[in-house]
Design an enzyme around this catalytic site. Structure first.
Site, mmCIF file in Angstrom:
data_model
loop_
_atom_site.group_PDB
_atom_site.id
_atom_site.type_symbol
_atom_site.label_atom_id
_atom_site.label_comp_id
_atom_site.label_asym_id
_atom_site.label_seq_id
_atom_site.Cartn_x
_atom_site.Cartn_y
_atom_site.Cartn_z
ATOM 1 C CE LYS A 1 -0.681 -0.301 5.166
ATOM 2 N NZ LYS A 1 -1.389 -1.104 6.157
ATOM 3 N NE ARG B 1 -6.644 0.520 10.881
ATOM 4 C CZ ARG B 1 -6.030 0.723 10.755
ATOM 5 N NH1 ARG B 1 -4.475 1.261 10.918
ATOM 6 N NH2 ARG B 1 -5.497 -0.645 9.712
ATOM 7 C CG HIS C 1 -4.641 -4.847 11.680
ATOM 8 N ND1 HIS C 1 -2.923 -5.685 11.410
ATOM 9 C CD2 HIS C 1 -3.928 -3.072 11.804
ATOM 10 C CE1 HIS C 1 -2.125 -4.383 10.725
ATOM 11 N NE2 HIS C 1 -3.042 -3.110 11.100
ATOM 12 N NE ARG D 1 -2.784 -8.450 7.387
ATOM 13 C CZ ARG D 1 -3.800 -8.837 8.166
ATOM 14 N NH1 ARG D 1 -4.190 -10.411 8.561
ATOM 15 N NH2 ARG D 1 -3.676 -8.105 9.136
ATOM 16 C CE1 TYR E 1 11.633 31.750 2.177
ATOM 17 C CE2 TYR E 1 11.812 29.258 1.726
ATOM 18 C CZ TYR E 1 11.813 30.387 0.861
ATOM 19 O OH TYR E 1 11.222 30.946 0.126
ATOM 20 C CB CYS F 1 13.568 25.512 0.923
ATOM 21 S SG CYS F 1 14.821 26.627 1.995
ATOM 22 C CG MET F 2 8.105 23.219 -1.297
ATOM 23 S SD MET F 2 6.383 24.067 -2.417
ATOM 24 C CE MET F 2 6.049 25.002 -1.182
ATOM 25 C CG ASP F 3 11.082 23.547 -3.999
ATOM 26 O OD1 ASP F 3 10.041 21.750 -4.105
ATOM 27 O OD2 ASP F 3 10.404 24.228 -4.405
#
Ligand SMILES: *Cc1c(COP(=O)(O)O)cnc(C)c1O
Length: 380
Positions: A41, A139, A168, A224, A268, A315-317
């Site tokens: 997943k 759940r 589970h 699993r 920043y 930073c973001m990038d």
């Protein structure tokens, strides 16, 4: 020919040989004949679901587990024909897609059972499903006290076929936990109740990675495994028990190198300032790639085989790294954020520890935007 590595100097490397090793090593803990579900997943916990699935199946996995219908469809479109399980019950409106792509749903509501039955009848074949029993995680699932009676109501529905029953665990990673034992007992009671009513529960399964490694009595008909498949430990207790190989490395190339004068800040907020003239290298990846902002100023990066301090806010990038005096770093040099360089290793677990989170969350994050290079498994 150009590839992702030409277009962007940041990527993850996923070692499929490590995945194969982990499958073989986990399977060796189970009795012969115990089925093995590779849980892929969330795009294979950020490692690439179809590549991991293929490597796991080649190494002996029998089945695949995903969270969503679309994740299952992607495996089918990649040409994977092995049984694919949905680990929760999808919306009623998805039954057509389930049948078309041959996905095995979890089932625990009468509404979904009715819709699946219609779809199965229309398709002219019985759709296999697994009944999910809630034994204490609270759940999803039908409560353990109601499971046998619910299974009986499903028996008469055409177009669907009970193939398995599962639960589970909430605390399989906590050694000697009483709640875990209670879940085991409740599950056994629910399954026994089905047998008493003449219902064959089929494939009975419960164990996730920690239970597979720490609690052999819970292996039942199938285990699993998710996190352990990727070579990461679900908890401290499993470290001494099994030799897992981490599959993911996070790498980048230096995009710029500069001298920062004494007193000047970086990134920043200028939260880090050079106490003396300092060489700083920029790497072109950031929090949008899964490098969590909370690691700002605390994470390490390997450059030239040396452990360097990351400085300033992530930073973001992009993010910046202090180049230690005496280390020669140039644009294009390879940096390692997770993985091995020379004789040094940086781990996902160290980052998780710094952040007060779990390795599961971080690998999923690294799957978000970075391109992936898959190193093939040896052909057996
Ligand atoms: C995610 C998941 C697993 C795998 O758990 P790991 O701890 O990663 O091994 C197993 N079973 C179910 C139902 C899951 O949702």
């Amino acid at each position: 020919m150009t590839g992702p590595a030409d277009r962007r100097w940041a990527w993850t490397e996923v070692d499929l040989e490590a995945v194969a090793h982990n499958v073989v090593t986990l399977k060796a803990l189970t009795r012969p004949g115990t089925l093995f579900m590779a849980v892929v997943k969330a795009d294979g916990y950020g490692h690439g679901a179809s590549e991991v699935a293929q490597a796991a199946l080649a190494a002996g996995a029998d089945r695949l587990g995903v969270a969503t219908v679309d994740e299952g469809i992607r495996l089918r479109r990649a040409g994977i024909t092995a049984p694919v399980h949905l680990l929760s019950e999808p919306p009623v409106s998805s039954v057509g897609s389930l049948v078309r792509y041959g996905l095995r749903p979890s089932l625990y509501s009468a509404e979904f059972a009715g819709a699946l039955s219609h779809a199965g009848v229309a398709a002219g074949s019985a759709v296999p499903f697994h009944l999910k029993v809630n034994t204490g995680m609270n759940r999803i699932g039908v409560d353990w006290t109601d499971a046998a009676a619910f299974a009986e109501t499903l028996r008469d529905l055409p177009g669907i076929a009970l193939e398995g029953v599962f639960t589970h665990f909430a605390t399989a990673d906590v050694p000697g936990d009483w709640d875990f034992e209670r879940q085991v007992e409740r599950f056994a009671t629910a399954v026994a109740g089905m047998r008493e009513r003449g219902i064959d529960p089929g494939i009975v399964h419960a164990a996730n990675s920690p239970a597979t490694i720490l609690h052999p009595a819970t292996h039942l008909d199938m285990v699993r495994c998710g996190i352990a498949l990727y070579g990461l430990h679900p908890c401290e207790a499993t470290r001494g028990v099994i030799d897992l190989h981490p599959a993911m490395a996070v790498k980048a190339r230096v995009s710029q190198v500069r001298r920062v004068p004494m007193g000047e800040g970086v990134s920043y907020g200028l939260t880090w300032r050079a106490a003396s003239p300092t060489t700083v290298a920029t790497l072109p990846l950031g929090y949008a790639d899964g490098v969590r902002r909370g690691l700002s100023g605390v994470m390490r990066v390997l450059l030239g085989g040396v452990e360097c301090r990351q400085v300033g806010r992530v930073c973001m990038d992009q993010l910046m790294v202090e180049v230690p005096r005496g280390l020669d770093v140039s644009e294009g040099d390879e940096a390692v954020l997770v993985g091995v360089q020379g004789d040094r290793t940086l781990t996902i677990d160290e980052q998780a520890e710094c952040l007060g989170t779990i390795n599961y969350e971080l690998v999923c994050g690294y799957g978000a935007r970075l391109s992936r290079a898959h190193l093939p498994a040896k052909v057996l």
